[in-house]
Design an enzyme around this catalytic site. Structure first.
Site: not given
Ligand SMILES: Nc1ncnc2c1ncn2[C@@H]1O[C@H](COP(=O)(O)OP(=O)(O)O)[C@@H](O)[C@H]1O
Ligand SMILES: [Mg+2]
Lengths: 82, 237, 741, 82
Positions: B86, B203, B205
């Site tokens: 990002c 993303h 995560e």
């Protein structure tokens, strides 16, 4: 016919972009920057209008869409060679 | 493998990466302040998502010139790997550690949604646990994620297999409607020539636990960890 | 400096929004004419926005106590106990007027303001929600407003880094001249770290932290207390501009500074800025405060004491530190590159004394400013329009000729259609806690390190409140609680944002009084404390008031996060049941509006005991693992609820529903009423569900089965509705965008 | 010393925002707009440098931060009266 519109925040209105860039420039050693304000430049090309008529239309465009009269001012510059 | 998660003013997925690395993967991890230039302790640095310095000028522009980022080339030269997600991807491009630029989404709006990614290169340290053509599901959350590069750069990226992820449909097709931001050639993620720096808009995560809707993001970490555990080759390259 | 200030006269006081009596009262209280700066202070603190002059008397009736309430109304935000060492803090606030003047910045700073309310309590914000009302969607002006408001919320929340967990977007012509932008924020705090907005300890230093002060938003509080008229244009320059990046730094710096233990009290500078913080903080603590205004960090040249006191520049806080520990605080703020400047001290004389380069420019008892604004009990009158509204019988209209087509029209109506166009512009996951994203009845967040989750929702059907303010407002509370119940959560508390027209009109004040009474009734019956809220009056333009809109924001607890539930059908073959009563009405329904453009009629009855039991029954069924989906019936009634369960999940899935024959099929299909929940149950759990429902003794029945590619609804065996679910999905997914862009 | 920096997308790079504004203008009846491109105007005020030195510093600022050479060009204009 070509013209250039500059749209800037009104004086007194917080320019978060300018403030952050000033800080960043100072961090890179450009400490001589006393003030910085960031706005928009809008380059327009209009079909077949003479300068005066075009100028009036552009003012209208700014008032209606290109600038936000609550927080922004605009200036119109006609470009040489147009 | 020792991870460092870089914190810039305005970063927000730093905590999320930290949580996943320590609580889900049980790996050693610590935060790295943006002024830090001594990176000797780390094997992998994560540049997380967020709005570093507000991203008021261009996304990643200011962070791209910060002390920690200026120390990255050395870190990579010594064998470290860098994962930018990002805002991290935007920072890597601004810092010229990756080619190209990330521009405003074509829809001119911010997009937070789930996307599918096709694995294009499974030979990098980040994708060794994956198959070419494999489809992953991972969320995006950004306003400036449209990758752009000029024609020669794009050709070089292709020739050198630097494109790692492309946005695709659930069944792996490239399609306009599966490209959430108008990215050039559907590019969602790419590596540097050595394959040691990965930038990606999605993303990982946020796709690391079933409770969050999927674990495909973990595969990237498993690739990193697996390659280290097996022979550590990429670190010595 | 005071020498160049205008002389204060009654006339000047009137232009400041004070009445002649209020001005006299000020003179009597301080024993002299106020200085210009003092007049500014009084006008801000005695404004409706800060002083709740017209509402306070009614708000006293709201129940705000419960054993788990750690902080009720009166602070920046309310706090409820989550058990263990954690607490949840939340608050909703309006930013209607600023958003109308400048949609993007108005909405953005609304989010910024409510976030500050949360982190002043010592909490880390974990979610925001936004409740929006606009005029007719077809109007290009509305579209521009929506675009501006949504991108403003998106920009601020995303940049700050807080997930958006839900909200509402509704439309009505009454909002054309006065849109509503309400934002709710939620935070998580350790119980031993809670801070309050109190200036304790005479001698303690007062620090100004955060962004510099400019001439932004001077008189915002007074503006929020005025109706729009032709003069609205002139008030424009008061708009503030947000800086979410600085707010993010402010958050991190404040939380880090709080951890040092060196901070005694803290308040954000929102409406009425320094004026408010410098008087409310000492007033709460029974102290006074002395400040030197020239020390306030300023962005512009030549600001007067008046301007410095009243500026509403964003991203600023006032904090009181423990004497001797200022350096610790300053060190933290320096790390985050923020100003932290000592501008004064706490005193023990109960006076706010403001100086400009030593010279006193204001000297007023803090209680006079913060506590002694007049409280009005203005007359209320039941509006004469109520009779006509109630007399209207929707059943005098012809029945829907084609219920299938009516269903499609409803699913595509801007109020019911998917709001994905809105929330996909919001980050919904940052923090990686979001277990249920926007798109179900409530958003659900896990609490890391515990088995718990919290569910969050905002609700208000303003049409109902308009038709019957008391019952309608009670229904808003019931609906919010139901949205939590169907998600598996038990309500912990609510925060309300009471958006109404001018309280100086007896009809409007009647609506207000009735609505507050309705909220109170529902809260008592459902045992939900009101821990905070906000009143926004004067939402009218040229005499046209908005629909009375008491938005209810509610937070609930799911003790075991695994026991959460979403609204969409999951498995073919699951049985579908309707929990709750049959009683519904077309009065104020979406059906009546979408098909007949009519807003009138009576509401269905609300039985709060039944509401409570139905919610408990639903929660128990979820906890027992008996249901795979649960969805509350709201706008559009039963058929829309079932259709939403078919299309709102990751995969579309059909259903076959059988209802008894009805004299008015449209009433049974689309009538709206409280306490109704559609659940889907694995076939092998049906016995267990039956037993559980018998235990709770609520009305309920099986109505069908999940599966297939159509939604078929039979009434007394006759096929009334039969539509391919893909077609329903298309209407529902594209409806919003089709209307607004 | 005051200067103005104009930062624009390189020719050939699609200006999505410009295109969307053009469409919006056409919707408002301004159909004479043939082309529109939107960039940034950065107004700078620098401390105590002569024009030539300032010019050089500004070029550096642009190269290092204000513009991204992959996608943007910049022009610097010194302002009259500075
Ligand atoms: N302004 C908004 N911001 C974020 N989410 C929204 C917004 N408006 C609606 N939503 C989400 O869309 C879904 C449907 O909204 P709504 O029809 O109002 O639900 P309900 O009737 O259950 O209260 C909910 O999950 C809600 O949170
Ligand atoms: Mg609902």
């Amino acid at each position: 016919m070509k013209a250039r519109v500059l749209v800037r925040l009104k004086p007194g209105i917080l320019d978060v972009q300018g403030a952050s860039v000033k800080r960043a420039l100072a961090g890179l050693g450009f400490t001589e920057v006393r003030d910085i304000r960031i706005g928009k430049v809008i380059d327009l090309e209009l079909d077949g209008l003479d300068a005066a008529a075009a100028r009036q239309r552009i003012d209208e465009m700014c008032a209606r869409l290109l600038a936000n009269p609550v927080i922004e001012d605009f200036t119109v510059e006609s470009l040489p060679g147009s | 493998m020792k991870f460092g998660v870089v914190v810039f003013p305005g970063t927000w997925s730093d905590c999320d990466f930290h949580y996943v690395i320590s609580e889900v993967l049980h790996q050693p991890v610590s935060y790295v302040w943006h002024r830090e230039t001594n990176l000797a302790d780390f094997d992998c640095l994560v540049l997380p998502g967020g709005f570093s310095y507000g991203d008021y000028l261009r996304a990643g522009a200011v962070a791209g010139r910060s002390p920690v980022v200026e120390a990255l080339p050395d870190f990579v030269a010594r064998g470290g790997v860098v994962l930018g997600s990002c805002n991290g991807f935007q920072i890597l491009c601004e810092a010229k550690l990756l080619p190209g630029a990330l521009m405003r989404n074509e829809c001119l709006q911010y997009r937070c949604q789930s996307t599918y990614l096709r694995v294009e290169n499974a030979e990098t340290p980040f994708t060794r646990a994956l198959r070419p053509g494999q489809v992953l599901r991972m969320p995006i959350s950004h306003g400036e994620g449209k990758f752009y590069a000029d024609w020669e750069t794009l050709r070089a990226l292709k020739d050198k297999h630097q494109i790692v992820f492309r946005y695709c449909t659930e069944d792996g097709r490239l399609a306009k409607e599966a490209n959430p931001n108008g990215s050039l050639d559907h590019i969602a993620g790419l590596v540097n020539e050595d394959g040691t720096v990965l930038g990606m808009m999605p993303h990982p995560e946020r796709a690391a636990e079933n409770a969050m809707g999927g674990t495909d993001g973990l595969l990237i970490f498993h690739s990193l960890l697996g390659s280290l555990v097996e022979d550590g080759s990429f670190l010595k390259r | 400096m005071p020498g160049v200030e205008p002389k204060v006269t009654q006339e000047l006081a009137l232009t400041h929004g004070l009445t002649a009596e209020e001005y006299d009262r000020i003179i009597r209280r301080i024993g002299r004419e106020p200085t210009f700066t003092e007049l500014g202070l009084f006008s801000a603190l005695w404004s409706e926005h800060c002083a709740y002059k017209h509402s306070r008397i009614f708000l006293r009736g709201l129940p705000s106590q419960a054993p788990h309430v750690l902080q009720g109304p009166g602070e920046n935000a309310g706090i409820v106990d989550l058990g263990g060492d954690l607490a949840l803090t939340f608050k909703i606030e309006s930013h209607n007027h600023p958003s109308f003047i400048e949609p993007f910045q108005g909405a953005a700073t609304g989010v910024g303001g409510i976030l500050r309310d949360i982190f002043t309590m010592g909490a880390r914000p974990i979610a925001i929600l936004d409740s929006l009302r606009f005029g007719a969607p077809e109007d290009p002006k509305t579209r521009r407003l929506i675009d501006g408001v949504v991108s403003g919320i998106s920009w601020y929340g995303n940049c700050f880094g807080v997930p958006n967990l839900g909200g509402e977007v509704n439309f009505g012509p009454e909002y054309a001249g006065n849109p509503l932008v309400n934002a709710m924020a939620v935070g998580l705090v350790r119980k031993d770290r809670i801070l309050r907005a109190r200036a304790e300890g005479p001698g303690n230093p007062v620090l100004y932290v955060g962004a510099k002060t400019g001439r932004d938003g001077i008189h915002g509080a007074t503006m929020a207390s005025a109706t729009f008229d032709e003069g609205a244009e002139e008030r424009r320059p008061t708009v503030q501009v947000g800086d979410p990046f600085t707010e993010k730094l402010l958050l991190e710096a404040c939380l880090e500074a709080m951890q040092t233990g060196a901070i005694v009290g803290i308040q954000d500078m929102g409406a009425a800025g320094l004026a408010c913080a410098c008087s409310e903080m000492p007033a709460r603590a029974g102290t006074g405060m002395e400040v030197e205004l020239s020390r306030v960090p300023q962005r512009e040249l030549g600001m007067t004491p008046y301007e410095i006191m009243l500026s509403e520049s964003q991203e600023r806080m006032l904090l009181v530190a423990a004497r001797g520990r200022e350096a610790e605080v300053r060190r933290v703020f320096a790390k985050w590159e923020l100003d932290a400047v000592e501008i004064g001290t706490v005193t023990d004389d109960g006076v706010l004394r403001a100086r400009m380069r030593g010279e006193v420019v204001a000297e007023v008892p803090v209680t006079a400013l913060a506590d002694e604004a007049p409280i009005y009990e203005r007359p209320t009158v039941r509006p004469d329009w109520q009779d006509a509204l109630e007399a209207f019988d929707p059943l005098t209209l012809p029945d829907a000729a084609a219920p299938g087509r009516a269903l499609l029209a409803l699913m595509g109506s801007p109020t019911i259609a998917s709001k994905e166009w809105v929330y996909r512009q919001y980050d919904q996951q940052v923090g990686i806690n979001t277990l249920v994203l926007p798109g179900s009845d409530a958003g659900v967040l896990r609490i890391k390190g515990t088995p718990m989750a919290v569910a969050l929702t905002t609700d208000c059907n303003a049409r109902f409140v308009y038709l019957d303010p008391r019952r309608g407002a009670a229904m808003a509370v019931a609906e919010a609680a139901r949205n939590l119940a169907v998600s598996g959560a038990r309500p912990l508390g609510l925060t309300d944002c009471l958006n109404f027209g001018s309280p100086e009109r007896p009809e409007i004040l009647w609506q207000f009084k009735e609505a507050v009474a309705g909220i109170a009734e529902a809260c008592r019956a459902l045992e939900i404390p009101v821990v905070g809220g906000n009143v926004s009056f004067y939402n009218e333009t040229l005499g046209q008031a908005i629909l009375p809109t008491p938005v209810i924001g509610m937070a609930g607890l799911i003790e075991d996060a695994e026991c959460r539930c979403t609204q969409w059908f999951k498995e073919p073959g699951d049985r579908v049941a309707l929990l709750g009563p049959d009683a519904v009405s077309l009065g104020g329904s979406e059906y009546l509006w979408t098909l007949h453009r009519t807003l009138a009629g009576r509401l269905a009855p609300l039985d709060l005991d039944l509401e409570r039991t139905a919610q408990e029954a639903c929660r128990a069924a979820i906890e027992a693992g008996l249901v795979r989906s649960a969805h509350d019936c709201s706008e559009g009634g039963l058929t829309v609820a079932v259709a939403e369960a078919c299309v709102s999940g990751p995969a579309t899935i059909g259903a076959e529903i059988g209802l008894p024959a009805a004299p008015r099929p449209d009433l049974a299909l689309f009538g709206e009423g409280p306490s109704r929940i559609v659940v889907s149950v694995p076939a092998d759990a049906s016995r267990a569900l039956e037993a559980l429902m018998a235990e709770f003794a609520i009305p309920w029945r099986w109505i069908g089965v999940v599966g297939g590619e159509r939604l078929d609804v039979r009434m007394g065996g006759e096929l009334a509705v039969s539509v391919p679910v893909m077609q329903i999905a298309r209407e529902w997914r594209n409806g919003f965008e089709r209307h607004v862009s």
